[in-house]
Design an enzyme around this catalytic site. Structure first.
Site, PDB file in Angstrom:
ATOM      1  N   HIS A  18       0.820  -1.214   0.000  1.00 48.95           N
ATOM      2  CA  HIS A  18       0.000   0.000   0.000  1.00 48.95           C
ATOM      3  C   HIS A  18       0.856   1.268   0.000  1.00 48.95           C
ATOM      4  O   HIS A  18       0.422   2.305  -0.508  1.00 48.95           O
ATOM      5  CB  HIS A  18      -0.970  -0.027   1.187  1.00 48.95           C
ATOM      6  CG  HIS A  18      -1.964  -1.145   1.088  1.00 48.95           C
ATOM      7  ND1 HIS A  18      -2.559  -1.730   2.169  1.00 48.95           N
ATOM      8  CD2 HIS A  18      -2.457  -1.813  -0.007  1.00 48.95           C
ATOM      9  CE1 HIS A  18      -3.380  -2.689   1.767  1.00 48.95           C
ATOM     10  NE2 HIS A  18      -3.326  -2.767   0.456  1.00 48.95           N
ATOM     11  N   HIS A  41      -7.813  -8.324  -7.406  1.00 53.37           N
ATOM     12  CA  HIS A  41      -8.106  -9.143  -6.233  1.00 53.37           C
ATOM     13  C   HIS A  41      -8.278  -8.166  -5.064  1.00 53.37           C
ATOM     14  O   HIS A  41      -7.341  -7.895  -4.318  1.00 53.37           O
ATOM     15  CB  HIS A  41      -6.969 -10.119  -5.933  1.00 53.37           C
ATOM     16  CG  HIS A  41      -6.750 -11.153  -6.999  1.00 53.37           C
ATOM     17  ND1 HIS A  41      -6.236 -10.852  -8.234  1.00 53.37           N
ATOM     18  CD2 HIS A  41      -6.979 -12.500  -6.996  1.00 53.37           C
ATOM     19  CE1 HIS A  41      -6.158 -11.966  -8.962  1.00 53.37           C
ATOM     20  NE2 HIS A  41      -6.593 -12.973  -8.222  1.00 53.37           N
ATOM     21  N   SER A  99      -6.691  -2.044  -0.502  1.00 55.69           N
ATOM     22  CA  SER A  99      -6.273  -1.388  -1.755  1.00 55.69           C
ATOM     23  C   SER A  99      -7.416  -0.696  -2.500  1.00 55.69           C
ATOM     24  O   SER A  99      -7.222   0.425  -2.993  1.00 55.69           O
ATOM     25  CB  SER A  99      -5.567  -2.404  -2.668  1.00 55.69           C
ATOM     26  OG  SER A  99      -6.374  -3.534  -2.905  1.00 55.69           O
ATOM     27  N   GLY A 143     -10.650 -11.840 -11.210  1.00 52.87           N
ATOM     28  CA  GLY A 143      -9.787 -10.714 -11.552  1.00 52.87           C
ATOM     29  C   GLY A 143      -8.881 -10.990 -12.743  1.00 52.87           C
ATOM     30  O   GLY A 143      -8.554 -10.078 -13.503  1.00 52.87           O
ATOM     31  N   ASP A 163      -3.119  -8.714  -6.815  1.00 53.82           N
ATOM     32  CA  ASP A 163      -2.750  -9.082  -5.445  1.00 53.82           C
ATOM     33  C   ASP A 163      -3.487 -10.347  -5.012  1.00 53.82           C
ATOM     34  O   ASP A 163      -4.361 -10.306  -4.141  1.00 53.82           O
ATOM     35  CB  ASP A 163      -3.098  -7.888  -4.525  1.00 53.82           C
ATOM     36  CG  ASP A 163      -2.765  -8.148  -3.076  1.00 53.82           C
ATOM     37  OD1 ASP A 163      -1.875  -8.980  -2.793  1.00 53.82           O
ATOM     38  OD2 ASP A 163      -3.401  -7.518  -2.205  1.00 53.82           O
TER      39      ASP A 163
HETATM   40  C1  LIG Z   1      -4.670 -10.652  -0.665  1.00 52.79           C
HETATM   41  S1  LIG Z   1      -6.399 -10.449  -0.730  1.00 52.79           S
HETATM   42  C2  LIG Z   1      -6.604  -8.865  -1.424  1.00 52.79           C
HETATM   43  C3  LIG Z   1      -6.194  -7.710  -0.568  1.00 52.79           C
HETATM   44  C4  LIG Z   1      -6.376  -6.365  -1.224  1.00 52.79           C
HETATM   45  N1  LIG Z   1      -5.789  -6.309  -2.556  1.00 52.79           N
HETATM   46  C5  LIG Z   1      -5.753  -5.261  -0.398  1.00 52.79           C
HETATM   47  O1  LIG Z   1      -4.583  -4.947  -0.603  1.00 52.79           O
HETATM   48  O2  LIG Z   1      -6.463  -4.698   0.445  1.00 52.79           O
HETATM   49  C6  LIG Z   1      -6.857 -11.474  -2.073  1.00 52.79           C
HETATM   50  C7  LIG Z   1      -8.351 -11.506  -2.380  1.00 52.79           C
HETATM   51  O3  LIG Z   1      -8.553 -12.113  -3.651  1.00 52.79           O
HETATM   52  C8  LIG Z   1      -9.788 -12.832  -3.614  1.00 52.79           C
HETATM   53  N2  LIG Z   1      -9.720 -13.759  -4.773  1.00 52.79           N
HETATM   54  C9  LIG Z   1      -9.210 -15.020  -4.826  1.00 52.79           C
HETATM   55  N3  LIG Z   1      -9.204 -15.457  -6.106  1.00 52.79           N
HETATM   56  C10 LIG Z   1      -9.717 -14.450  -6.877  1.00 52.79           C
HETATM   57  C11 LIG Z   1      -9.921 -14.276  -8.272  1.00 52.79           C
HETATM   58  N4  LIG Z   1      -9.606 -15.232  -9.161  1.00 52.79           N
HETATM   59  N5  LIG Z   1     -10.431 -13.102  -8.706  1.00 52.79           N
HETATM   60  C12 LIG Z   1     -10.768 -12.108  -7.824  1.00 52.79           C
HETATM   61  N6  LIG Z   1     -10.586 -12.217  -6.486  1.00 52.79           N
HETATM   62  C13 LIG Z   1     -10.061 -13.367  -6.022  1.00 52.79           C
HETATM   63  C14 LIG Z   1      -9.804 -13.445  -2.253  1.00 52.79           C
HETATM   64  O4  LIG Z   1     -11.138 -13.760  -1.887  1.00 52.79           O
HETATM   65  C15 LIG Z   1      -9.186 -12.320  -1.407  1.00 52.79           C
HETATM   66  O5  LIG Z   1     -10.182 -11.494  -0.858  1.00 52.79           O
END
Ligand SMILES: C[S@@+](CC[C@H](N)C(=O)[O-])C[C@H]1O[C@@H](n2cnc3c(N)ncnc32)[C@H](O)[C@@H]1O
Length: 279
Positions: A18, A41, A99, A143, A163
């Site tokens: 971040h 993500h 994010s 994503g 992410d």
């Molecule tokens: C590491 S976290 C994201 C944190 C966020 N980017 C942040 O920095 O605040 C990853 C997220 O991706 C989601 N996720 C997993 N596979 C995914 C996909 N194929 N497409 C979108 N989201 C996905 C999970 O449910 C999780 O909430």
């Protein structure tokens, strides 16, 4: 899909990711031209640091809590600190912005954000967190598929944050493929991808794949909070950027050495910044 970011919000990986994201957003806003942001993500967008999950893991205590009130932090961290303060406008520090909220809060009238989250429960919380931001959209979708579907944006100027949770053993391959695909569709876009430092060989193979794909201006920024030779598990994390070395190199040149000392969790904390391909 068991991953829930609520256990990890504000940890060392979030601070690294971040802080860099906030630097990039500031830089992109220096030009009037509209920006499209894609957060592939996104997670739930906003995290209560007093929740059972956050308290149980205690990860933010070894992350953001060591930084937020430190008067000795480098100036390059200010955009990140501003984003944290904006999420806690009533004072105190109980809300950690994820994010999509950091990006949404930075949008101008001409910019827009699409934030993707596959888990329906997280996605519904995300929609709520983004509700105040008219230029931000939450979508319950994959994503990686969104990279293909939404790039290049009509604005022709944009930032893509990737992410993933790294729950699956093939996540590096999936992320590598999405980055290459995304860059081919949108070669002038700024890309920022996060990865864990757990398995050195997997990270090195990922670097080699991106560097070998003909993509210019690829740089990695890595923070080890402890020695990778220690116990199994995440010793730190890294960011791979495309088309972003100009704003990031200088900022990360002061942020990384500071975080290495401040967020160390044992012997062997270290940082590394590596230019994989030239601009
Ligand atoms: C590491 S976290 C994201 C944190 C966020 N980017 C942040 O920095 O605040 C990853 C997220 O991706 C989601 N996720 C997993 N596979 C995914 C996909 N194929 N497409 C979108 N989201 C996905 C999970 O449910 C999780 O909430």
């Amino acid at each position: 899909m068991n991953y829930r970011h609520a256990f990890h919000a504000g940890n060392h990986a979030d601070v690294l990711k971040h802080a860099a994201l906030a630097v990039l957003l500031n830089h992109m806003k220096a030009k009037e031209k509209a920006v499209f942001a894609l957060d592939t993500h996104a997670g739930r967008g906003s995290y209560d640091l007093t929740s059972t999950e956050a308290m149980r893991s205690g990860e933010s205590r070894h992350g953001v809590a060591r930084v937020i009130d430190d008067p000795a932090r480098p100036a390059a961290l200010e955009p990140y600190i501003d984003a944290l303060r904006a999420a806690n406008a009533g004072g105190g520090f109980e809300v950690y912005p994820g994010s999509p909220v950091i990006i949404a809060a930075a949008l101008r009238a001409q910019d827009r954000l699409t934030a993707c989250e596959l888990n329906p429960r997280e996605s519904s919380a995300l929609a709520e967190a983004l509700y105040p931001y008219v230029r931000a959209r939450a979508e319950t979708r994959d994503g990686y598929a969104a990279v293909k579907a939404l790039l290049p944006p009509p604005e022709r100027r944009g930032l893509v944050l990737i992410d993933p949770p790294f729950e699956k053993p093939d996540e590096f391959e999936a992320m590598g493929q999405a980055i290459i695909q995304g860059w081919k569709r949108f070669p002038t876009g700024v890309f920022l991808a996060w990865y864990p430092l757990k398995d050195g060989a997997a990270a090195a193979a990922f670097h080699a794949r991106i560097a070998g794909a003909g993509i210019g201006d690829v740089t990695t920024y890595e923070l080890f909070v402890r020695s990778p030779e220690g116990p199994a598990g995440m010793a730190g994390s890294g960011l791979l950027s495309i088309n972003a070395s100009y704003p990031l190199d200088a900022a990360m040149g002061s942020i990384l050495p500071y975080l290495t000392v401040r967020l160390a969790q044992g012997a062997g904390a270290a940082w590394r910044m590596e230019r994989l391909t030239a601009e």
